[in-house]
Design a protein around this motif. Sequence first.
Motif, PDB file in Angstrom:
ATOM      1  N   LYS A  80      -7.412  46.608  32.908  1.00 47.65           N
ATOM      2  CA  LYS A  80      -7.116  45.491  33.572  1.00 47.65           C
ATOM      3  C   LYS A  80      -5.881  44.653  32.968  1.00 47.65           C
ATOM      4  O   LYS A  80      -5.201  44.272  33.768  1.00 47.65           O
ATOM      5  CB  LYS A  80      -8.442  44.767  34.070  1.00 47.65           C
ATOM      6  N   GLU A  81      -6.088  44.628  31.859  1.00 42.00           N
ATOM      7  CA  GLU A  81      -5.232  43.579  31.240  1.00 42.00           C
ATOM      8  C   GLU A  81      -5.030  44.177  29.623  1.00 42.00           C
ATOM      9  O   GLU A  81      -5.830  44.521  28.733  1.00 42.00           O
ATOM     10  CB  GLU A  81      -5.826  42.346  31.085  1.00 42.00           C
ATOM     11  N   VAL A  82      -3.785  44.137  29.105  1.00 42.47           N
ATOM     12  CA  VAL A  82      -3.471  44.244  27.787  1.00 42.47           C
ATOM     13  C   VAL A  82      -3.261  42.991  26.938  1.00 42.47           C
ATOM     14  O   VAL A  82      -2.582  42.224  27.501  1.00 42.47           O
ATOM     15  CB  VAL A  82      -2.086  45.123  27.645  1.00 42.47           C
ATOM     16  N   LYS A  83      -4.277  42.721  26.212  1.00 45.39           N
ATOM     17  CA  LYS A  83      -4.609  41.600  25.582  1.00 45.39           C
ATOM     18  C   LYS A  83      -3.872  41.243  24.390  1.00 45.39           C
ATOM     19  O   LYS A  83      -3.375  42.164  23.595  1.00 45.39           O
ATOM     20  CB  LYS A  83      -6.238  41.368  25.301  1.00 45.39           C
ATOM     21  N   ASP A  84      -3.647  39.689  24.409  1.00 48.93           N
ATOM     22  CA  ASP A  84      -2.523  39.470  22.908  1.00 48.93           C
ATOM     23  C   ASP A  84      -3.270  39.602  21.801  1.00 48.93           C
ATOM     24  O   ASP A  84      -2.850  39.548  20.745  1.00 48.93           O
ATOM     25  CB  ASP A  84      -2.199  38.145  23.386  1.00 48.93           C
ATOM     26  N   ASN A  85      -4.784  39.857  21.826  1.00 42.69           N
ATOM     27  CA  ASN A  85      -5.444  40.071  20.431  1.00 42.69           C
ATOM     28  C   ASN A  85      -5.442  41.588  20.153  1.00 42.69           C
ATOM     29  O   ASN A  85      -6.356  41.948  19.138  1.00 42.69           O
ATOM     30  CB  ASN A  85      -6.869  39.615  20.770  1.00 42.69           C
ATOM     31  N   ALA A 154      -0.551  42.402  22.013  1.00 41.70           N
ATOM     32  CA  ALA A 154      -0.010  43.278  23.476  1.00 41.70           C
ATOM     33  C   ALA A 154       1.291  44.278  23.113  1.00 41.70           C
ATOM     34  O   ALA A 154       1.337  45.395  23.611  1.00 41.70           O
ATOM     35  CB  ALA A 154       0.103  42.328  24.591  1.00 41.70           C
ATOM     36  N   LYS A 155       2.141  43.651  22.385  1.00 42.41           N
ATOM     37  CA  LYS A 155       3.408  44.554  22.336  1.00 42.41           C
ATOM     38  C   LYS A 155       3.232  45.822  21.566  1.00 42.41           C
ATOM     39  O   LYS A 155       3.538  46.968  21.924  1.00 42.41           O
ATOM     40  CB  LYS A 155       4.464  43.737  21.377  1.00 42.41           C
ATOM     41  N   GLU A 156       2.373  45.669  20.445  1.00 48.04           N
ATOM     42  CA  GLU A 156       1.986  46.772  19.856  1.00 48.04           C
ATOM     43  C   GLU A 156       1.076  47.849  20.624  1.00 48.04           C
ATOM     44  O   GLU A 156       1.254  49.172  20.333  1.00 48.04           O
ATOM     45  CB  GLU A 156       1.044  46.471  18.425  1.00 48.04           C
TER      46      GLU A 156
END
Length: 352
Positions: A80-85, A154-156
Motif C-alpha cells: 500500500k505504501e513504501v514508508k520512510d522508515n 523509502a528511496k532504498e
Amino acid sequence: MTAYPNTVETMKLIEQLVSIPSPSGFTNQVIGFVEKEFQHLGVDTFRNRKGGLIATIEGENRDEHRMLTAHVDTLGAMVKEVKDNGRLRIDLIGGFPYTAVEGEYCIIHTSSGKQMTGTILMHQTSVHVYKDAGTAERNQQNMEVRIDAKVSNAKEIRELGIEVGDFISFDPRVEQTENGFIKSRHLDDKASVAILLQLVKRLKAEGKQLPYTTHFLISNNEEIGYGGNSNIPAETVEYLAVDMGAMGDGQSTDEYTVSICVKDASGPYHYGLRKHLVGLAEKHAIGYQLDIYPYYGSDASAAIRAGHDIIHGLVGPGIDSSHAFERTHESSLENTEQLLYHYVLSNMQSYG
C-alpha cells in the motif's frame, strides 16, 4: 502411518499447491501447475479471460452438464505504501484480520519478477520500547512489513525494485503429522483443488464413463467474490462448489468428515441437491456433517448471484481456523473424495 492410504497423493498435491504463491490477482503460476496436472491425465483444458482454468470430461449425456469448482487463489496482501522508515504498509487481499498474519514470514513479488522476503509485524513490536506493544490495535496503520534487506528509507526500498501494488504472499508453513493431520495456510481452498485432481485421476485410472459431461472449474478470484460466476456452459444443470467446511462454536463441521453446507451468508443451497448428496453419503457409508456457515460465500453462490439458472450446492473438507493457520485430517479429505466420486457417477435427480 496412515489409515487412509488413498489420500497419500492428495496430501502430496496439497503440499505442492500451498507452496506456490497465489494471492487473488497473482495466480498464473499455480494455474499453470494445475493445467499441467490435467494435461498429464489427458484432460482437455482452456483458460478463461479472468485466468481461471476449465477442464472437461465428456459424458454419455452431452445435453445436460455438471460443473464442479474449487478455487486456487488465496488470501494475501499488496504493498500500500513504501514508508520512510524502510518498511512497507500493506493492504489485505481477502477477508481476514491483521491478527491472523502478525509475525508471519512473507514474500514481496516485484513487477520485474524479483522476490524479497520479509516479516509482517506491528510497528510497536518491541516490548522494550513500546508500552502499548500488546494493546495497540492490529490495523493497517500499525502493521508493516520488515524487509530482509539493508534499507532504512523509502528511496532504498525503491532501489530494490519494490513499489506500490506489488503482491505479497504468506509462508504456508505446511506440515504433515504422523497421525494424519495436515496444517498449513491456504488449505482454503487448495485442499479441494487437490481432491478434484485426485478424483479425475481415479476416474481415468478406472476408465469410468461419466453419465453427464462434467466440467471442473479451477477458479482464481473466489476470495474476492467473483471466481466462479462466468464460463458456465448453458447446458449446466448442477453446479457443485468444493470448498472448505468452516469450524467453530455452534458448528457441526469437524476435521474428519465431509461438510455438506445447507446455507451460508448467501442463503440456502438447493434442497434437492443437498438431499441427493446426503443420500449418497449414507448409501456408501461416507462420514458427513450438515452445517450452516454464517459468514461465508462460495463460487456457487457467486454463480447464482450472476444470474445463472443452475442447481447449486457446496461440500468440502472440514478446515479448522479458517483464514488463519488452518488444519484438517486425512479422513476429511478421504470422505470428501469419496462423496464426489459417487456424486459424479450418479444420475441427476428430478427435484420437482
